[in-house]
Scaffold this active site. Structure first.
Site, PDB file in Angstrom:
ATOM      1  CG  HIS A  83      -3.835   0.779  -8.873  1.00  0.00           C
ATOM      2  ND1 HIS A  83      -5.351   0.526  -8.331  1.00  0.00           N
ATOM      3  CD2 HIS A  83      -3.599   1.322  -8.046  1.00  0.00           C
ATOM      4  CE1 HIS A  83      -5.412   1.185  -7.238  1.00  0.00           C
ATOM      5  NE2 HIS A  83      -4.301   1.939  -7.072  1.00  0.00           N
ATOM      6  CG  HIS A 104      -2.056   0.891   1.129  1.00  0.00           C
ATOM      7  ND1 HIS A 104      -2.341   1.991   0.085  1.00  0.00           N
ATOM      8  CD2 HIS A 104      -2.946   1.069   2.278  1.00  0.00           C
ATOM      9  CE1 HIS A 104      -3.375   2.694   0.295  1.00  0.00           C
ATOM     10  NE2 HIS A 104      -3.763   2.333   1.608  1.00  0.00           N
ATOM     11  CG  ASP A 123       2.640   3.030  -6.072  1.00  0.00           C
ATOM     12  OD1 ASP A 123       2.282   3.935  -5.382  1.00  0.00           O
ATOM     13  OD2 ASP A 123       2.394   2.037  -6.606  1.00  0.00           O
TER      14      ASP A 123
END
Length: 493
Positions: free
Chosen positions: A339, A300, A395
């Site tokens: 994702h 996460h 990310d």
């Protein structure tokens, strides 16, 4: 009810699901509302236990719906964030994330997420002033942060700090003030709720800055006046006594944009943790601390850090092909692609790229950027990754954080601080939802041993196996020497 007759078919609502239980021949009609059905409807589908069937299956008590990892379970009706993973769409309260990133600010978007509408000028002035007014910490917090080891991870400190905050505000604790403290919806209840919202958003940057500075061996900074939310954050982290210190406006704006796009993302792991914890009607500080702990995980909030470590391990762009081949062989892990929700490019990734360009103009290009771009281009052309819909996600904003000079282990903190807004928006919505708050208590499918009788120790047969016995751990230092020593009362085992 073995089969629907023609007349029954004609009378069946079109917005419904017809289920035939082949064990009993019974047919059930389940209403469909907003393209969803109630899982509890399956409890009515009961059958007689088959000969030899385990009683733990509870067949006579109705069907259970098994959904490992919540792949297709809706646990709440929400008005906050909408995601279309197939189309790459993200909207806060109906507004596309691209428009908000271009025209809004983090605090204005916070107002939108929490209260449901974009604020007027006066509304925003009041809200932002309350947030900044509540950013100052009690002086006791200095001792709290200095009690951590010199090498403590900043997320451990931040998680603990959010929980610590709750101990200051007894008026905010339903365990002390009554369980309906946040669920009544009257003026007093809403005012109490809003005060905690101001405190948590306002102090999030202060706590994060304290976690940063304590590891630098620096004194803590009182939040300044007259700066923006992210400007104040940068000031608290970096000010060393310079007169008229002002953070770089490009970095301030970039951090604000990154905070905005990280403010909420529907029911992700950490938000679900906040709501799961909040469903017991615990105080919001404890719920936010639980969410912070969830976000700490490498699947996460730790993903940003994982991306940079991956790029460092790859090294130069020339090593990208070999790395991707290792990924295909499952020898390496590809971070920053794919994702759980998005099956195409994460819409936030385009905002990140534009923000990165602005930051690099000020800081210079990060040495890992060329490697990141080579990895991106190669993966997007490779049929292996295309078939698996492994497109870049948000990310990669770790490259921006790195260029701005933040240490790797501080990246999750830069994720958690803005996500406090989303957590609070969902918590507030749950507290005020129609019908009140029900504690979240999921079911399980029990597959363990059936009833068995206790066996005296001398009659037991050893059960061996790596997962069935305690692991032996290696001891060192004081423990090792103490185990070799003799002393009164030492265990004979």
């Amino acid at each position: 009810m073995g089969r629907l007759t023609t007349s029954q078919q004609e009378n069946t609502p079109s917005d419904s699901l017809t289920v035939r239980d082949n064990r009993t021949g019974k047919v059930y009609t389940i209403p469909i509302q907003d393209n969803a059905i109630s899982a509890t409807a399956f409890k009515d589908m009961k059958a007689q236990k088959k000969p030899g069937e385990r009683e733990e299956n509870e067949t006579e008590k109705g069907l259970r719906v098994q959904d490992k990892g919540f792949l297709n379970t809706a646990v709440i009706r929400s008005e906050i964030t909408y995601i279309d993973g197939d189309a790459g769409v993200l909207r806060y309260r109906g507004y596309p994330i691209e428009q908000l990133a271009l025209r809004s600010s983090h605090l204005e978007t916070a107002y939108l997420l929490i209260y449901g509408a974009l604020p007027t000028e006066d509304q925003f002035k009041f809200f932002s002033s309350e947030i900044m007014r509540h950013s100052v910490m009690h002086s006791d917090a200095e001792g709290f942060f200095r009690s951590f080891r010199y090498d403590a991870h900043p997320m451990s400190m931040l998680t603990s700090a959010f929980s610590m905050l709750g101990s200051y505000y007894s008026e905010a604790n339903p365990s002390l003030q009554g369980q309906r403290l946040y669920t009544q919806g009257d003026a007093a209840s809403l005012a109490t709720m809003d005060r905690q919202i101001y405190r948590l958003i306002g102090k999030a940057t202060t706590l994060a800055a304290m976690a940063y500075r304590v590891r630098q061996g620096r004194d803590f900074i009182t939040p300044p006046t007259g700066l923006s939310y992210t400007g104040s954050f940068l000031y608290q982290m970096d000010h060393l006594g310079e007169e008229n210190y002002t953070p770089n406006p490009v970095l301030e704006k970039a951090l604000d944009v990154l905070f905005l796009i990280h403010a909420d993302h529907e029911l992700n792991a950490s938000c679900t943790t906040v709501l799961q914890t909040g469903s017991s009607l615990v105080d919001p500080y404890s719920a936010i601390a639980a969410g912070c702990a969830s976000l700490y995980g490498p699947l996460h909030g730790g993903a940003n850090e994982a991306v940079i470590r991956m790029l460092i391990s790859i090294g130069s762009p020339q090593n990208v092909p070999a790395f991707l081949e290792a990924v295909k062989k499952k020898e390496k892990t590809l971070s920053g692609f794919g994702h759980r929700v998005y099956k195409t490019s994460d819409p936030r990734s385009f905002i990140v790229r534009k923000t990165a360009d602005e930051v690099f103009k000020v800081t210079g290009r990060d040495a890992l950027l060329e490697t990141a771009m080579a990895l991106h281009d190669a993966a997007m052309k490779d049929e292996y990754f295309i078939k698996r819909k492994l497109a870049p996600n948000v990310d990669f904003c770790g490259l921006i954080y790195r260029a701005m000079g933040f240490p790797l282990d501080f990246f999750p903190v830069l994720f958690a601080v803005p996500r406090v807004v989303g957590w609070l928006a969902h918590w507030r919505q749950m507290m005020l939802q129609e019908g009140g708050v029900k504690i979240w208590r999921p079911r399980q499918v029990y597959v363990g041993a059936s009833k068995r009788d206790y066996v005296p120790v001398e009659e037991r047969v050893p059960v061996e196996g790596a997962r069935q016995t305690p692991s032996r751990v290696e001891h060192g230092g004081i423990t090792k020497r103490t185990m070799l020593a003799t002393f009164k009362g030492k265990s004979k085992l």
